[in-house]
Design a protein around this motif. Sequence first.
Motif, mmCIF file in Angstrom:
data_model
loop_
_atom_site.group_PDB
_atom_site.id
_atom_site.type_symbol
_atom_site.label_atom_id
_atom_site.label_comp_id
_atom_site.label_asym_id
_atom_site.label_seq_id
_atom_site.Cartn_x
_atom_site.Cartn_y
_atom_site.Cartn_z
ATOM 1 N N TRP A 267 0.823 -1.159 -0.143
ATOM 2 C CA TRP A 267 -0.018 -0.146 0.098
ATOM 3 C C TRP A 267 0.749 1.289 -0.068
ATOM 4 O O TRP A 267 1.836 1.621 1.038
ATOM 5 C CB TRP A 267 -0.823 0.089 1.302
ATOM 6 C CG TRP A 267 -1.857 -0.995 1.347
ATOM 7 C CD1 TRP A 267 -1.714 -2.135 2.276
ATOM 8 C CD2 TRP A 267 -3.083 -1.541 0.596
ATOM 9 N NE1 TRP A 267 -2.845 -3.100 2.045
ATOM 10 C CE2 TRP A 267 -3.519 -2.490 1.298
ATOM 11 C CE3 TRP A 267 -3.476 -0.831 -0.309
ATOM 12 C CZ2 TRP A 267 -4.807 -3.078 0.444
ATOM 13 C CZ3 TRP A 267 -4.686 -1.193 -1.122
ATOM 14 C CH2 TRP A 267 -5.371 -2.387 -0.670
ATOM 15 N N TYR A 272 -5.247 2.671 2.903
ATOM 16 C CA TYR A 272 -6.132 1.940 1.954
ATOM 17 C C TYR A 272 -7.481 2.131 2.719
ATOM 18 O O TYR A 272 -7.472 2.562 3.951
ATOM 19 C CB TYR A 272 -5.931 0.547 2.099
ATOM 20 C CG TYR A 272 -5.625 -0.226 3.207
ATOM 21 C CD1 TYR A 272 -6.661 -0.768 4.196
ATOM 22 C CD2 TYR A 272 -4.355 -0.325 4.072
ATOM 23 C CE1 TYR A 272 -6.254 -1.420 5.217
ATOM 24 C CE2 TYR A 272 -4.097 -0.710 5.275
ATOM 25 C CZ TYR A 272 -5.228 -1.627 5.757
ATOM 26 O OH TYR A 272 -5.005 -2.114 7.102
ATOM 27 N N SER A 276 -10.740 -0.485 -1.601
ATOM 28 C CA SER A 276 -9.333 -1.062 -2.143
ATOM 29 C C SER A 276 -8.872 -2.246 -1.621
ATOM 30 O O SER A 276 -8.357 -2.862 -2.105
ATOM 31 C CB SER A 276 -8.283 0.152 -1.939
ATOM 32 O OG SER A 276 -7.939 0.715 -0.786
#
Length: 350
Positions: A267, A272, A276
């Motif tokens: 990430w 996130y 997602s």
Amino acid sequence: MQKLRLCFMMHSLLADSGWEYSSLATGREDLEMLLSVCGRLGCKFVKAKDYFSHQSRCVCLTFDDGYLDNWTLLHPIMERRRIPYTVFVSREFVDPSETVRPFGSRQPGYLSIGELRRMHESGLADIQSHSVTHTWYPIAPRVVDTFDAGKKAQYPWLLWNEEPSEKVRWLQLAYERFAGMPVFEHERSLKARRFLFDLDMLAHFQRRVASRRLSVAQANQLLEAEYRYIGRHEGQREQQCRYTHEIAANADFIEASLGYRPSVLCWPGGAYDSVSQEIAYQYHPVTTIKQGYGQDEKYLHRMSATNPYGLHRFPWKHRKLTLLYYISRYALKSRLSLRSFKGRYTSRIN
């Protein structure tokens, strides 16, 4: 008793070089010390893709963003020691050329396709995904700052979003044309519900703020008075499509460039959301957490090798003890066995 697993997060080796992101860098001496400590603890070095399948105590070394010195400075060290490592790259930050620059170069920049290929072909480098853009996006029509010459590293995404093709060279570029520009409330790309501006209205507003040298408060007053319809938030479907592109297109890029499908997603900035996250698991069985503890095999929990507990504050003769303490603390919070630390290394510190 659980086996000992450690995963370290690093970026660059250009420590104390004066470039914009040198605060992210790990010194070469610190890296060599980390390799020595982990080796004496009896840990085997593994790639991120093999981290959870490895049956004995292991260490995974990860490097985010794909900086050029991962090839010119890091790779020679790892090749000499025959230590595998993982690099997370973003498509928009990869130089599309086949250029291969010489070992030892300390030039700030990003890896090329040619260098990624050479790293992969060595059998040591595990190239994994870091999403396509690795950027920030405005999330509301609310000014939080204005840009000046000292904020290039703080707001590099002003250029990234305007000219994606220049992202590979942004460290060498001047940001003078952004002087006085408003900076809107923003968030990382895989956590953001992006605000989509009317580009003509945005340009007009930016010119007025910069030319009049308005403060943050004055810029927001102007927005409220004259630019209430400057844009809109992206819809849920638009956000899902953007997230999918960020994740899937970067995996496609790595597969097309290196011939294999990446299995791990890092990430960007550790950011996130639930949307997602759900999309990521459709393309990658494992994702990384920047700083965390635990044994959930969907997550690669990482700790910073630069040691937030104060490694840099200690004289050299004490730094190995500090690093060992840091590893022990991480292992304890991860509910791993600390028995392996006792008597194995501390007698050989000096």
